[in-house]
Design an enzyme around this catalytic site. Structure first.
Site, mmCIF file in Angstrom:
data_model
loop_
_atom_site.group_PDB
_atom_site.id
_atom_site.type_symbol
_atom_site.label_atom_id
_atom_site.label_comp_id
_atom_site.label_asym_id
_atom_site.label_seq_id
_atom_site.Cartn_x
_atom_site.Cartn_y
_atom_site.Cartn_z
ATOM 1 N N ASN A 15 0.864 -1.176 0.000
ATOM 2 C CA ASN A 15 0.000 0.000 0.000
ATOM 3 C C ASN A 15 0.902 1.228 0.000
ATOM 4 O O ASN A 15 1.438 1.614 1.036
ATOM 5 C CB ASN A 15 -0.914 -0.015 1.230
ATOM 6 C CG ASN A 15 -1.864 1.171 1.279
ATOM 7 O OD1 ASN A 15 -1.866 2.017 0.389
ATOM 8 N ND2 ASN A 15 -2.662 1.250 2.328
ATOM 9 N N LYS A 22 3.491 0.903 3.010
ATOM 10 C CA LYS A 22 3.092 -0.094 3.997
ATOM 11 C C LYS A 22 3.076 -1.458 3.317
ATOM 12 O O LYS A 22 2.710 -1.563 2.152
ATOM 13 C CB LYS A 22 1.694 0.205 4.550
ATOM 14 C CG LYS A 22 1.583 1.488 5.331
ATOM 15 C CD LYS A 22 0.152 1.684 5.810
ATOM 16 C CE LYS A 22 -0.012 3.015 6.535
ATOM 17 N NZ LYS A 22 -1.415 3.251 6.953
ATOM 18 N N ARG A 106 -2.842 -2.088 -3.277
ATOM 19 C CA ARG A 106 -3.958 -1.163 -3.166
ATOM 20 C C ARG A 106 -3.776 -0.075 -4.220
ATOM 21 O O ARG A 106 -2.750 0.613 -4.258
ATOM 22 C CB ARG A 106 -3.999 -0.532 -1.783
ATOM 23 C CG ARG A 106 -5.168 0.413 -1.604
ATOM 24 C CD ARG A 106 -5.159 1.037 -0.239
ATOM 25 N NE ARG A 106 -6.383 1.768 0.040
ATOM 26 C CZ ARG A 106 -6.668 2.311 1.219
ATOM 27 N NH1 ARG A 106 -5.823 2.171 2.218
ATOM 28 N NH2 ARG A 106 -7.785 2.952 1.402
ATOM 29 N N HIS A 194 -12.444 4.147 -0.228
ATOM 30 C CA HIS A 194 -12.468 3.267 0.955
ATOM 31 C C HIS A 194 -13.200 1.949 0.680
ATOM 32 O O HIS A 194 -13.662 1.280 1.593
ATOM 33 C CB HIS A 194 -13.108 3.960 2.171
ATOM 34 C CG HIS A 194 -12.276 5.044 2.769
ATOM 35 N ND1 HIS A 194 -12.817 6.214 3.263
ATOM 36 C CD2 HIS A 194 -10.941 5.153 2.942
ATOM 37 C CE1 HIS A 194 -11.852 6.991 3.723
ATOM 38 N NE2 HIS A 194 -10.692 6.363 3.537
ATOM 39 N N ARG A 254 -8.025 17.181 5.419
ATOM 40 C CA ARG A 254 -8.825 17.459 4.222
ATOM 41 C C ARG A 254 -10.148 18.110 4.622
ATOM 42 O O ARG A 254 -10.743 17.742 5.630
ATOM 43 C CB ARG A 254 -9.086 16.169 3.442
ATOM 44 C CG ARG A 254 -7.898 15.685 2.648
ATOM 45 C CD ARG A 254 -8.167 14.325 2.026
ATOM 46 N NE ARG A 254 -7.604 13.243 2.802
ATOM 47 C CZ ARG A 254 -7.797 11.958 2.541
ATOM 48 N NH1 ARG A 254 -8.566 11.584 1.530
ATOM 49 N NH2 ARG A 254 -7.238 11.030 3.301
ATOM 50 N N ASP A 296 -4.900 15.014 14.593
ATOM 51 C CA ASP A 296 -5.082 13.732 15.283
ATOM 52 C C ASP A 296 -6.214 13.845 16.301
ATOM 53 O O ASP A 296 -6.144 14.651 17.231
ATOM 54 C CB ASP A 296 -3.775 13.342 15.985
ATOM 55 C CG ASP A 296 -3.759 11.898 16.449
ATOM 56 O OD1 ASP A 296 -4.771 11.444 17.028
ATOM 57 O OD2 ASP A 296 -2.737 11.224 16.252
ATOM 58 N N ARG A 298 -6.960 11.964 18.702
ATOM 59 C CA ARG A 298 -6.514 11.685 20.076
ATOM 60 C C ARG A 298 -6.026 12.954 20.763
ATOM 61 O O ARG A 298 -6.322 13.192 21.936
ATOM 62 C CB ARG A 298 -5.407 10.620 20.053
ATOM 63 C CG ARG A 298 -5.880 9.247 19.627
ATOM 64 C CD ARG A 298 -4.729 8.310 19.330
ATOM 65 N NE ARG A 298 -3.956 8.764 18.177
ATOM 66 C CZ ARG A 298 -2.997 8.053 17.602
ATOM 67 N NH1 ARG A 298 -2.680 6.851 18.079
ATOM 68 N NH2 ARG A 298 -2.337 8.525 16.555
ATOM 69 N N GLY A 341 -9.525 3.893 12.528
ATOM 70 C CA GLY A 341 -8.859 4.201 13.796
ATOM 71 C C GLY A 341 -9.710 4.987 14.769
ATOM 72 O O GLY A 341 -9.782 4.660 15.961
ATOM 73 N N ILE A 342 -10.393 6.040 14.302
ATOM 74 C CA ILE A 342 -11.262 6.828 15.176
ATOM 75 C C ILE A 342 -12.525 6.044 15.513
ATOM 76 O O ILE A 342 -12.942 5.978 16.671
ATOM 77 C CB ILE A 342 -11.627 8.169 14.506
ATOM 78 C CG1 ILE A 342 -10.371 9.023 14.297
ATOM 79 C CG2 ILE A 342 -12.645 8.939 15.347
ATOM 80 C CD1 ILE A 342 -10.618 10.288 13.473
ATOM 81 N N GLY A 343 -13.137 5.440 14.507
ATOM 82 C CA GLY A 343 -14.371 4.693 14.733
ATOM 83 C C GLY A 343 -14.203 3.547 15.705
ATOM 84 O O GLY A 343 -15.102 3.253 16.505
ATOM 85 N N GLU A 344 -13.039 2.898 15.682
ATOM 86 C CA GLU A 344 -12.809 1.741 16.539
ATOM 87 C C GLU A 344 -12.389 2.119 17.956
ATOM 88 O O GLU A 344 -12.605 1.339 18.888
ATOM 89 C CB GLU A 344 -11.725 0.854 15.911
ATOM 90 C CG GLU A 344 -12.141 0.208 14.592
ATOM 91 C CD GLU A 344 -10.965 -0.374 13.824
ATOM 92 O OE1 GLU A 344 -9.960 -0.745 14.473
ATOM 93 O OE2 GLU A 344 -11.049 -0.471 12.588
ATOM 94 N N HIS A 345 -11.788 3.317 18.126
ATOM 95 C CA HIS A 345 -11.168 3.621 19.420
ATOM 96 C C HIS A 345 -11.684 4.878 20.131
ATOM 97 O O HIS A 345 -11.451 5.024 21.333
ATOM 98 C CB HIS A 345 -9.652 3.760 19.234
ATOM 99 C CG HIS A 345 -9.001 2.542 18.656
ATOM 100 N ND1 HIS A 345 -8.935 1.342 19.327
ATOM 101 C CD2 HIS A 345 -8.424 2.325 17.445
ATOM 102 C CE1 HIS A 345 -8.321 0.444 18.568
ATOM 103 N NE2 HIS A 345 -8.013 1.011 17.426
ATOM 104 N N GLU A 392 -8.182 -3.916 5.572
ATOM 105 C CA GLU A 392 -8.029 -3.773 4.124
ATOM 106 C C GLU A 392 -6.923 -4.668 3.582
ATOM 107 O O GLU A 392 -7.030 -5.213 2.471
ATOM 108 C CB GLU A 392 -7.740 -2.307 3.786
ATOM 109 C CG GLU A 392 -8.899 -1.373 4.093
ATOM 110 C CD GLU A 392 -8.469 0.059 4.284
ATOM 111 O OE1 GLU A 392 -8.927 0.924 3.519
ATOM 112 O OE2 GLU A 392 -7.668 0.330 5.205
#
Length: 409
Positions: A15, A22, A106, A194, A254, A296, A298, A341-345, A392
């Site tokens: 990716n 990655k 990807r 996505h 963005r 971020d 967080r 990342g945000i949705g899960e944590h 993914e």
């Protein structure tokens, strides 16, 4: 070297981003190794990269499935091709003896030609190159590793997996802009992105919530990039991203949806260049722009600054507005899924979105939300609320293995 001995059970997943690469190695459906090579510069001159500077020193971090470090530190590479050269040299010398039978990539944009993963051939690569004007910030980087591997290991099968392909099931009316029809035929339409994440979630729903799998579900992919997708029986009906991955929700840097008249004003009255405008929209806006603090989530949730709270509230508000739009496209709502990342944590984000979606019948169990359980809805909720981690890379690996299975041994 133009030949790599391989283990037919192993596939690699790549990716490539604007300044990073990655990768993951899978043995069957299990990841055995993953890594990140970052601080990379352009692989070729002329790629539009607002805000991206030529790096001083690229770095690599590689770990095994159990999280133990296999490599960490600077590498002698300044661009994607040199990083790939280093990576495959390292793989050949590593004690893990990784030798993939195929590589999955990807690729952000498949246009109208590719509604499913495609085995890479010279013709396919030429057609993907032709799509660069539709995704100039992403597509060139996605294709650089494909070109490198085609030269170094010409017999190694490669499979391109597209972020746009999952949305090919959408109706024409969903994909249109109110422009003269000739522009639609020239490719100016809503593609959506996505898709690999949404496809993975769709494959997981039958094991978690059968009503969500067969009914009307909105999946919310929230990370540095963010979007929503409406699914009916696991197929894409509508999504918040459009012609580019800039549209829809505000993201880390963005802007998301914006009145096109603002862009005309900035170009005309503020005398901004196209490159300056691209930098503003892609790299200075979103959570970073609204908060003036960080991209971020967080950092924003920890901050006591009013501007941080305003950015979080704006983010949640826009999600709730788009959720209402997608529920209308579906004719109702049976389930809502958080991923990314945000949705899960980020439990506070989920709680605020659920509060704003109360009118849709969404009720959250606070304890389940705080613990980030799979099922977050309260007993009196008419809508299932789920947290499903996306994968993914596994989706790409599975696509690649399917393509590999069609080849002779």
């Amino acid at each position: 070297m133009n030949h790599m001995p391989h283990d037919r059970d192993q596939v690699a997943v790549l990716n490539a981003g604007s300044s990073s690469l990655k990768f993951s190695f899978f043995n069957g459906a299990e990841a055995v190794c993953k890594g990140l090579l970052d601080r990379l510069g352009p692989s070729q001159p002329g790629i539009l990269q607002p805000g991206i500077l030529q790096p001083e020193s690229a770095r690599a971090a590689i770990s095994s499935a159990d999280g133990s470090s296999l490599f960490g530190g600077p590498i002698p590479a300044r661009n994607h091709e040199q990083a790939m050269e280093w990576l495959f040299d390292w793989l050949g010398q590593s004690r893990m003896a990784l030798s993939p039978a195929a590589v999955g990539h990807r690729v952000v944009h498949g246009g109208d030609d590719f509604s499913a993963p495609a085995r890479v051939t010279p013709d396919v690569l030429d057609r993907l190159e032709a799509l660069v004007p539709l995704a100039p910030l992403h597509q060139p980087h996605n294709l650089a590793p494909i070109r490198f591997l085609a030269r170094r290991f010409p017999q190694l099968p490669q499979v391109a997996c597209f972020d746009t392909a999952f949305h090919a099931t959408q109706a024409r009316i969903e994909r249109m802009y109110a422009l003269p029809r000739a522009w639609f035929d020239r490719g100016i339409k809503r593609y959506g992105f996505h898709g690999l994440s949404y496809q993975y979630i769709a494959t997981q729903l039958p094991q978690i919530d059968r009503r969500a799998a067969s009914g009307r579900t909105v999946v919310c992919h929230l990370g540095n990039g963010a979007s929503l997708c409406a699914l009916r029986a696991g197929q894409s009906v509508a999504t918040t991203m459009g012609f580019t991955a800039l549209d829809g929700l505000p993201m880390g840097t963005r802007c998301g949806a914006i009145d096109p008249g603002v862009l005309l004003h900035l170009l005309d009255h503020e005398q901004m260049t196209v490159a300056e405008l691209a930098d503003l929209l892609y790299h200075q806006s979103g959570l970073l722009g609204v908060s003036g603090i960080s991209a971020d989530m967080r950092d924003l949730l920890k901050s006591s600054e009013a501007s941080a709270a305003a950015a979080v509230e704006y983010f949640c508000y826009r999600i709730a507005r788009e959720l209402g739009s997608l529920a209308a496209a579906l004719g109702g709502l049976d389930a809502f899924v958080f991923t990314g990342g945000i949705g899960e944590h980020a439990a506070p984000v989920r709680a605020r979105v659920a509060e704003l979606a109360h009118w849709l019948g969404v009720r959250l169990d606070p304890d389940a939300n705080a613990a980030s359980r799979t099922k977050l809805h309260a007993a009196d909720s008419t809508v299932s609320v789920l947290v499903i981690p996306t994968n993914e890379e596994l989706m790409i690996a599975l696509h690649t293995r399917r393509a590999l299975a069609e080849l002779p041994a």
